[in-house]
Design a protein around this motif. Structure first.
Motif, short mmCIF file in Angstrom:
data_model
loop_
_atom_site.label_atom_id
_atom_site.label_comp_id
_atom_site.label_asym_id
_atom_site.label_seq_id
_atom_site.Cartn_x
_atom_site.Cartn_y
_atom_site.Cartn_z
N ARG A 22 0.84 -1.18 0.00
CA ARG A 22 0.00 0.00 0.00
C ARG A 22 0.89 1.24 0.00
O ARG A 22 1.70 1.44 0.90
CB ARG A 22 -0.93 0.00 1.22
N LYS A 23 0.70 2.08 -1.01
CA LYS A 23 1.50 3.30 -1.16
C LYS A 23 1.13 4.31 -0.09
O LYS A 23 -0.04 4.51 0.21
CB LYS A 23 1.28 3.90 -2.54
N PHE A 25 1.04 8.19 1.67
CA PHE A 25 0.96 9.61 1.35
C PHE A 25 0.82 10.40 2.65
O PHE A 25 0.14 9.96 3.58
CB PHE A 25 -0.25 9.91 0.45
N CYS A 27 -0.69 12.81 5.20
CA CYS A 27 -2.07 13.24 5.44
C CYS A 27 -2.12 14.77 5.49
O CYS A 27 -1.27 15.40 6.12
CB CYS A 27 -2.59 12.65 6.74
N ARG A 43 -9.16 10.14 9.08
CA ARG A 43 -8.50 9.37 8.02
C ARG A 43 -7.23 8.69 8.50
O ARG A 43 -7.04 7.49 8.30
CB ARG A 43 -8.19 10.29 6.83
N TRP A 51 -2.83 5.54 3.37
CA TRP A 51 -2.34 4.56 2.41
C TRP A 51 -3.38 4.26 1.35
O TRP A 51 -4.59 4.25 1.62
CB TRP A 51 -1.96 3.25 3.11
N ASN A 52 -2.92 4.00 0.13
CA ASN A 52 -3.78 3.56 -0.97
C ASN A 52 -4.32 2.16 -0.69
O ASN A 52 -3.89 1.48 0.23
CB ASN A 52 -3.00 3.53 -2.28
N SER A 53 -5.24 1.72 -1.54
CA SER A 53 -5.70 0.34 -1.48
C SER A 53 -4.55 -0.60 -1.79
O SER A 53 -3.58 -0.24 -2.49
CB SER A 53 -6.84 0.12 -2.46
N ASP A 98 5.63 3.28 3.10
CA ASP A 98 4.65 2.39 2.46
C ASP A 98 4.39 1.21 3.39
O ASP A 98 5.25 0.81 4.18
CB ASP A 98 5.19 1.88 1.12
N GLU A 152 -11.53 -1.82 6.18
CA GLU A 152 -10.19 -1.42 5.74
C GLU A 152 -9.55 -0.45 6.71
O GLU A 152 -8.32 -0.41 6.84
CB GLU A 152 -10.27 -0.80 4.34
#
Length: 219
Positions: A22-23, A25, A27, A43, A51-53, A98, A152
């Motif tokens: 999961r990438k 980023f 916040c 979040r 994190w991305n999916s 990540d 998730e």
């Protein structure tokens, strides 16, 4: 001896372990002055990173000599893992912070939670649930519950019933996936040669330690 990147890619694609990547980023809640995340952010939940999916991928565990080299670097922590990531893997684009989940290993866990509390959220991915129980308020007898499902964001729900009453403290036990975050690339990595992606060694740290020692890593 010359390394054949294509042959090495095929080798790790065949025998490598399975992971979910999961990438990471930053916040937007992070304070521009202090650099601290908002603890109440819905979040990132105060972690300062989202994190991305997840993306399914394979990678190899680096050789013992590479693991030893990292252990002798002075930045090693117990539980660190060095991966050898082939150029054909989506994980080759990994960067610091990540999130990486091992799909080939798990650890047991047992913890107490409070139903409906803001803290009723897991910071790991459950692999299985072995037992859920609490004490009856009136009789003190053990009440067995059913296994929850995990969203998730780590929150728990009981769509089929069998949940603890609201406000009840309960015990949740089972197994969890081994989860890591990207701490750094191994020093002296060489990522490309004449435009071709070379395998690179990436250091993973147990996600339980996420938020500690960030200043030691590098982007």
């Amino acid at each position: 001896m010359r390394l054949n990147p294509a042959a090495f890619n095929r080798h790790l694609d065949h025998i490598g372990q399975s992971f979910r990547w999961r990438k990471a980023f930053a916040c937007p809640c992070v304070d521009q002055n202090s650099g601290s995340a908002d603890y109440n952010c819905p979040r990132c939940h105060g972690q300062g990173v989202i994190w991305n999916s997840a993306v399914d991928a394979k990678a190899g565990v680096a050789s013992q000599s590479v693991q030893t080299r990292w252990a002798q670097s002075g930045r090693w922590e117990d539980g660190d893992l060095v991966l050898s990531v082939q150029g054909s893997s989506p994980m080759w684009a990994m960067g610091i912070f990540d999130r990486v989940t091992s799909m080939n290993a798990s650890d047991p866990f047992s913890m107490a939670l409070v139903r409906g509390a803001p803290t009723e959220r897991l910071r790991f991915i459950m692999d299985s649930v072995q037992r859920v129980f609490w004490y009856h308020q009136a009789t003190g007898e053990i009440v067995e519950g059913k296994a929850p499902v995990q969203a998730e964001n780590g929150s728990l729900a009981w769509p089929d019933g069998g949940a603890p009453p609201d406000g009840m403290q309960y015990s949740l036990s089972g197994t969890k996936r081994l989860e890591y975050y990207v701490y750094d690339q191994l020093p002296r990595n060489r990522n490309e040669h004449h435009g071709a992606r070379l395998p690179k060694a990436v250091v993973l740290r147990r996600f339980d330690l996420f938020g500690r020692g960030f200043n030691q890593g590098s982007a």
